[in-house]
Design a protein around this motif. Structure first.
Motif, mmCIF file in Angstrom:
data_model
loop_
_atom_site.group_PDB
_atom_site.id
_atom_site.type_symbol
_atom_site.label_atom_id
_atom_site.label_comp_id
_atom_site.label_asym_id
_atom_site.label_seq_id
_atom_site.Cartn_x
_atom_site.Cartn_y
_atom_site.Cartn_z
ATOM 1 N N THR A 1 0.852 -1.269 -0.070
ATOM 2 C CA THR A 1 0.116 0.081 -0.073
ATOM 3 C C THR A 1 0.780 1.187 0.031
ATOM 4 O O THR A 1 1.874 1.291 0.475
ATOM 5 N N ALA A 2 0.440 2.327 -0.352
ATOM 6 C CA ALA A 2 0.967 3.541 -0.651
ATOM 7 C C ALA A 2 0.043 4.736 -0.449
ATOM 8 O O ALA A 2 -0.905 4.651 -1.253
ATOM 9 N N GLN A 3 0.011 5.326 0.425
ATOM 10 C CA GLN A 3 -1.127 6.330 0.724
ATOM 11 C C GLN A 3 -0.846 7.662 -0.350
ATOM 12 O O GLN A 3 0.169 8.028 -0.789
ATOM 13 N N VAL B 1 -1.376 -2.583 -4.335
ATOM 14 C CA VAL B 1 -0.904 -3.365 -5.333
ATOM 15 C C VAL B 1 -0.970 -4.941 -4.872
ATOM 16 O O VAL B 1 -0.254 -5.444 -4.072
ATOM 17 N N VAL B 2 -1.584 -5.718 -5.674
ATOM 18 C CA VAL B 2 -1.805 -7.175 -5.613
ATOM 19 C C VAL B 2 -1.162 -7.799 -6.907
ATOM 20 O O VAL B 2 -1.635 -7.201 -7.752
ATOM 21 N N ASN C 1 1.177 -6.793 -12.148
ATOM 22 C CA ASN C 1 0.450 -6.719 -10.894
ATOM 23 C C ASN C 1 -0.892 -5.824 -11.137
ATOM 24 O O ASN C 1 -1.013 -5.159 -12.163
ATOM 25 N N LEU C 2 -1.974 -5.886 -10.071
ATOM 26 C CA LEU C 2 -3.288 -5.225 -10.140
ATOM 27 C C LEU C 2 -2.996 -4.025 -9.172
ATOM 28 O O LEU C 2 -2.520 -4.404 -7.824
ATOM 29 N N ASN D 1 1.419 -0.467 -14.631
ATOM 30 C CA ASN D 1 2.095 -1.494 -15.203
ATOM 31 C C ASN D 1 2.917 -0.953 -16.592
ATOM 32 O O ASN D 1 3.912 -1.570 -16.722
ATOM 33 N N LEU D 2 2.001 -0.047 -17.007
ATOM 34 C CA LEU D 2 2.683 0.441 -18.240
ATOM 35 C C LEU D 2 4.117 1.358 -18.030
ATOM 36 O O LEU D 2 4.988 1.157 -18.800
ATOM 37 N N VAL D 3 3.946 2.141 -17.026
ATOM 38 C CA VAL D 3 5.138 2.519 -16.656
ATOM 39 C C VAL D 3 6.287 1.695 -16.311
ATOM 40 O O VAL D 3 7.626 1.942 -16.712
#
Length: 605
Positions: free
Chosen positions: A3-5, A89-90, A99-100, A131-133
């Motif tokens: 996770t990231a806020q 992110v999972v 990843n999703l 994912n693109l990045v």
């Protein structure tokens, strides 16, 4: 799951929660959404809500608060009432999908009186973007292939922080040939911003959705929203950066135009409110000047109505910023107006120009110049704001002018332009009230034109009117030659006139006597021009106001003295003694004081 806020677009729905029912908001949201009880139980979900249930790992055997710390943090929103946004992110079930990534926002909602607080959980799938990045960073070939078909600006810088690749379409007018091999510093609008641009285009740390302004190929400012990822070599050392940006100049300009429109509308509303709160014309324009100083961050503002001859009306309505000296002199309005646009262009609705530290506005009402506005040391987009407010300032000036004209008409005699009876009584009353000295406050003169009825009967009313206006001109000339003081001249009605010679540091009785003598002699010369068959003249009664004397008493003495002059042969003047009193009943007199004292007894002032 990591996770990231972060700030996500779902948080923009916070303001809607207070006005929309939670279930309705849930169904209106396009992404996955859940409505949770305080204990984490799922109360409702929208069409895509099952995806969020699976994502959070909620089952019949395991409630949300038992999943992990992130899930527990979302439940805390119901207790604290503070919205929370996190990025999760999972791993994808399919290995080749990467990843999703989801941005999840938890909003506190009020379920009901009995159920208490709840949580609205809203998710947005941003997996493609993330994912693109990552793919673009890891594969240069993929990066360039995407650049070829992308509508966005894609670039790469090398270890020297210079462009080594630019997408074929370039950016804001620049072609790849112009940018490749060049430093991003050349895109800076200001040389002082060059190092900042280099740090962004050649970022050493990941940068996401950062707004930056650069100089377009045409020299105009352009706004980009950029995301950058640093590149490292096999040893982990920084060797360049890749990024993508989109041109949002049009959107930012539209937003700025809307902000400017709001500022302009706020200025107009402030001027309108300020004027509506005032009753007197000068106070209205002074309130408008106060709004201009505040809105334009100006040092001072003057709002000056123009008279019919085009000259400024004095005194000017002005407001000075509290940081400026209160004795700031008024500018030379005549000189400033001489620098306006040439007269052959003065049919415009307004004219705006600068003259030194002054910003000037010349307003028109129905193609006639009616006002002049001056601002000192303005800030911001002053010309544009002043142009937007020009019509409203013109209307305010015209409104004030009309009020002044109505006030003038209510206070003056239509034929002669002198004060009328009501305004004269009010003026003398004020002068008496303001006088605090020991000497006389002034001298009241009642003036009656002798043989006026016979003049009308013999020569006709036009000649009578000409005599009345001639006398009013003489009275105006006399007052103009008097020393400073609050002097007044009035036509009380018919052939009855009055003057008030205010205290001005000289012997008041002597000054009044000289004035009366001058009027009698001058009017005799004028009257002789109309023939000798009927010869009009002036009879004048004068009374000096004693300290503390009431106006009614003063007028009675002046009226009694005038009656003595009329009874003694007319055509001269006489000064009343302090103790002079009427010797006949007022009803038997036909002199001026009868009407005025009657008005006073009825409460008229």
């Amino acid at each position: 799951m990591s996770t990231a806020q972060t700030d996500v677009s779902s948080s923009e729905l916070v303001d809607d929660v207070a006005s929309i029912a939670p279930c309705e908001l849930l169904q209106r949201f396009r992404g996955p959404g859940l409505l949770l009880a305080q204990d984490g139980a799922v109360l409702a979900n929208n069409e895509a809500g099952d995806e969020l249930v699976r994502l959070m790992g909620v089952t019949e055997e395991r409630a949300l608060d038992q999943v992990n710390e992130t899930a527990s943090a979302f439940l805390d929103v119901g207790r604290t009432g503070v919205p929370l946004s996190k990025r999760i992110v999972v791993p994808s079930a399919a290995r080749d999908e990467g990843n999703l990534t989801y941005d999840i926002t938890a909003l506190p909602v009020d379920l009901s009186m009995s159920a208490g607080p709840g949580i609205l959980l809203l998710a947005r799938n941003v997996s493609l973007e993330g994912n693109l990045v990552e793919a673009l960073v890891s594969s240069r070939a993929l990066y360039r292939d995407l650049a070829d078909c992308s509508g966005d600006f894609v670039w790469e810088v090398d270890a020297s922080s210079k462009f080594s690749f630019v997408s074929p379409q370039g950016i804001v007018g620049y072609l790849p040939l112009a940018l490749n091999g060049a430093s991003p510093a050349g895109l800076a609008m200001d040389p002082h911003e060059a190092s900042h641009l280099v740090a962004l285009f050649a970022a050493r740390e990941p940068i996401t959705e950062t707004e930056v302004w650069i100089r377009g190929e045409d020299g105009n400012a352009a706004c980009l929203v950029a995301s950058v990822r640093p590149l490292t070599d096999d040893c982990g050392e920084w060797c360049g950066a890749r990024g993508v940006a989109r041109d949002v100049t049009a959107e930012r300009r539209r937003a700025r135009e809307l902000d400017e429109q709001r500022d302009d509308d706020a200025l107009i509303s402030a001027i309108a409110r300020a004027i509506q709160q005032e009753m007197q014309p000068h106070d209205m324009l002074r309130a408008a000047a106060r709004v201009l100083v505040t809105s334009f961050q100006a040092a001072a503002a003057w709002v000056v109505p123009l008279q019919a001859d085009g000259n400024p009306l004095k005194p000017a309505a002005r407001h000075i910023d509290s940081t400026m000296a209160t004795d700031l002199p008024d500018p030379d309005f005549g000189t400033l107006m001489d620098t306006a646009i040439p007269s052959d262009e003065q049919a415009q609705a307004y004219q705006i120009w600068r003259e030194g530290p002054f910003l000037c506005l010349l307003t028109h009402h129905w193609d006639v110049m009616n006002g002049f506005v001056v601002l000192l040391d303005t800030a911001g987009r002053a010309e544009a704001m002043l142009a937007h407010a020009a019509d409203h300032l013109s209307n305010a000036i015209e409104h004030a002018r009309q009020l002044r004209e109505l006030d003038r008409l209510s206070r003056t005699d239509e034929l002669t332009g002198l004060l009328n009876r009501r305004a004269f009584i009010a003026g003398v009353s004020e002068s008496l009230a303001l006088h605090t000295g020991e000497g006389a406050a002034g001298n009241l003169m009642f003036i009656d034109m002798d043989n006026f009825k016979a003049v009308n009967d013999t020569y006709g009313h036009p000649v009578g009117d000409a005599l009345l206006t001639s006398l009013s001109s003489l009275m105006g000339d006399v007052i103009a030659d008097l020393p400073c003081g609050d002097h007044l001249a009035a036509r009380l009605g018919g052939d009855e006139f009055a003057m008030w010679i205010g205290s001005c540091g000289e012997a008041p009785g002597a000054l009044a006597a000289l004035t009366a003598e001058r009027l009698v002699r001058a009017f005799n010369i004028v009257a002789a021009e109309y023939g000798e068959e009927v010869l009009p003249g002036l009879s004048i009664g004068i009374a000096s106001a004693t300290p503390g004397e009431e106006l009614q008493s003063l007028m009675a003495r002046a009226d009694h003295t005038l009656y003595d002059v009329k009874r003694s042969g007319k055509g001269t003047w006489k000064m009343a003694s302090e103790n002079s009193l009427p010797t006949v009943e007022p009803a038997a007199q036909s002199t001026i004081g009868n009407g005025i004292t009657g008005e006073l007894s009825e409460g008229t002032s």
